[in-house]
Design an enzyme around this catalytic site. Structure first.
Site, PDB file in Angstrom:
ATOM      1  N   ASP A   1       6.922   4.615  -5.810  1.00 17.81           N
ATOM      2  CA  ASP A   1       6.639   3.435  -6.618  1.00 17.81           C
ATOM      3  C   ASP A   1       5.743   3.677  -7.829  1.00 17.81           C
ATOM      4  OD1 ASP A   1       8.121   2.299  -4.653  1.00 17.81           O
ATOM      5  OD2 ASP A   1       6.486   1.182  -3.724  1.00 17.81           O
TER       6      ASP A   1
ATOM      7  N   HIS B   1       9.018   5.231   1.788  1.00 16.84           N
ATOM      8  CA  HIS B   1       9.809   4.856   0.630  1.00 16.84           C
ATOM      9  C   HIS B   1       8.969   4.251  -0.494  1.00 16.84           C
ATOM     10  CE1 HIS B   1      13.402   3.982  -1.571  1.00 16.84           C
ATOM     11  NE2 HIS B   1      13.105   2.708  -1.674  1.00 16.84           N
ATOM     12  N   CYS B   2       7.670   4.079  -0.260  1.00 16.44           N
ATOM     13  CA  CYS B   2       6.849   3.382  -1.260  1.00 16.44           C
ATOM     14  C   CYS B   2       5.906   4.304  -2.020  1.00 16.44           C
ATOM     15  CB  CYS B   2       6.059   2.269  -0.576  1.00 16.44           C
ATOM     16  SG  CYS B   2       7.067   0.891   0.003  1.00 16.44           S
ATOM     17  N   ILE B   3       4.917   4.855  -1.338  1.00 15.51           N
ATOM     18  CA  ILE B   3       3.808   5.511  -2.031  1.00 15.51           C
ATOM     19  C   ILE B   3       4.245   6.734  -2.835  1.00 15.51           C
ATOM     20  CG2 ILE B   3       1.494   6.464  -1.773  1.00 15.51           C
ATOM     21  CD1 ILE B   3       1.197   4.872   0.766  1.00 15.51           C
TER      22      ILE B   3
END
Length: 451
Positions: free
Chosen positions: A286, A281-283
């Site tokens: 974001d 869910h981040c890299i």
């Protein structure tokens, strides 16, 4: 920063005292991969907590002592619930009964790669009618610099409560790494930014009681930028090694051997590894929050956008590599070929499928006519996802010798530990390995190709 002064307002002093004597009740909104580990750390620090979630199923599971996340098994839920230490609720009127509210909700991208703030806005709107003076509200969801000040605070202040005097608003980015046994919520340093000195003081006091180290910064926007910087760093470097992989392959140089040798340098180098694409869910998400925000200042984020292009193309390159190898070795096209996708979680040893590149590989392989099955010891069934609802309900196949013999190609996408890779290599005529998990077998079997 210098030493953080104690709160000066009376409501702030009262809340600080409750934090220090552990009588404060902590509400955590969002019982997912961030919120549930955080609740475990909060109760482990001696606080009572309430986990808020809009999913009745999650609330029922938690109150029955069941877990839906492998990294927080049922015995940990039972440990949290001892002595009324934790319970779950879908009733947001109970927000009035807590002293601190930690928001851990998703912040995805839209199809146009713009921030989808609907979960943050929806949560803040649900909280606002039940807020009271003397509460701390901290956002943990990854987002662009300015979100806490520009989006969250106006909603929370709607009915007259003022940040810094009545309410204390902070931002402290989550730093969870699912499946990493070396770090937990309580052992990862916590970056904290506050909307004013009292908010910073109170947020540092709370997180300092929960984690081993607090890193205060000068503002909520700075804390928001810290999280983006961490993930942009990873995205750009992963893109770099994915590009190097393509270049070195053309030169008949093994990029994995290059990285292993380069990482022996004790300074000035940090190893990153190529793969089939970015997940989690981040890299993958974001960095584009900063890209979007930069447009407000008439600036371009060229490194971020280029890294995104390279990482987005990785699954396509893997499939092309598979097609070329199948044709070269067996004289066959991909159409009608049975393919086994090894691993659909976005990283090893977790059950998390958010933004997994395996779903894109599924799509690309089937679009070219392949007959695709998957095996994943952590994902028995593919859940419904926003991007690929068509794969929901598909179930993992067993790795029996008979089953493996029925596949023309095995594509290793996720390098889980609990898999007999030698059996796969022994039984399947062609193995495409995107993670170099077969490194110890490559000298023994000649049917392995790295991608």
């Amino acid at each position: 920063m210098n030493e953080i002064p104690a709160p000066v307002t009376s409501v702030g002093k009262t809340l600080l005292a409750r934090i220090e004597d552990r009588s404060a009740v902590i509400g955590i909104v969002g019982m997912g991969y961030v919120g549930l580990p955080l609740a475990f750390a909060v109760t482990g620090a001696g606080f009572r907590s309430i986990g808020f979630d809009i999913s009745p199923e999650r609330v029922a599971d938690l109150n029955a002592g069941r877990s839906y996340i492998k990294t927080i098994p049922a015995n940990k839920i039972a440990e949290m619930r001892k002595g009324d230490g934790f319970r779950a609720s879908a009733d947001f009127t109970e927000i009035a009964s807590v002293d601190a509210i930690l928001i851990c909700v998703p912040t995805p991208l839209t199809r146009h790669r713009e921030p989808d703030m609907s979960y943050v806005v929806g949560t803040a709107t649900s909280l606002q009618p039940h807020l009271r003076p003397g509460q701390l509200v901290a956002l943990e969801s990854t987002t662009y610099p300015g979100t806490t000040d520009e989006v969250l605070r106006p909603i929370l202040e709607k009915d007259g409560l003022k940040s810094g005097t009545d309410l204390f608003i902070a931002y402290s980015p989550e730093r969870e790494d699912p499946g990493n046994i070396n770090f937990t919520t309580s052992t990862i340093p916590k970056v904290v930014g506050g909307d004013g000195p009292d908010a910073l003081s109170l947020a540092c006091a709370l997180y300092g009681a929960i984690t081993n180290r607090v890193v205060p910064v000068s503002s909520t926007a700075t804390a928001e930028a810290v999280k983006l910087t961490e993930n942009i760093f990873r995205s750009v470097n992963i893109a770099l090694v994915n590009e190097l992989k393509t270049i070195y392959r053309a030169m008949d140089v093994n990029v994995w051997e290059v990285i292993d040798a380069a990482k022996t340098k004790p300074f000035g180098y940090m190893p990153f590894y190529p793969g089939p694409g970015l997940g989690g869910h981040c890299i993958p998400i974001d960095p584009f929050y900063l890209t979007w925000k930069a447009r407000e200042f008439d600036l371009r984020t060229r490194f971020i956008e280029l890294a995104g292009e390279i990482n987005t193309m990785a699954p396509y390159q893997v499939v092309e590599r598979l097609i070329e190898a199948l044709n070269r070795r067996q004289g066959k096209s991909l159409k009608g070929m049975p393919v086994l996708l090894m691993g659909v979680a976005y990283k090893k040893n977790v059950d998390d499928m958010r933004e997994s590149p395996a779903l894109k590989l599924f799509e690309l392989l089937e679009a070219r006519g392949a007959l695709v099955d998957f095996h994943d010891p952590f994902v028995p069934q593919i859940p419904e996802t926003r991007e690929h609802p068509e794969f929901a309900g598909r179930t993992s196949v067993s790795l029996t010798t008979e089953a493996l013999a029925g596949y023309a190609v095995a594509l290793i996408c996720t390098d889980h530990d609990d898999v007999d890779y030698e059996a796969v290599v022994r039984c399947v005529p062609l193995v495409i390995d995107t993670r170099n998990v077969t490194r110890d077998l490559q000298g023994t079997y000649d049917n392995i190709e790295l991608a």
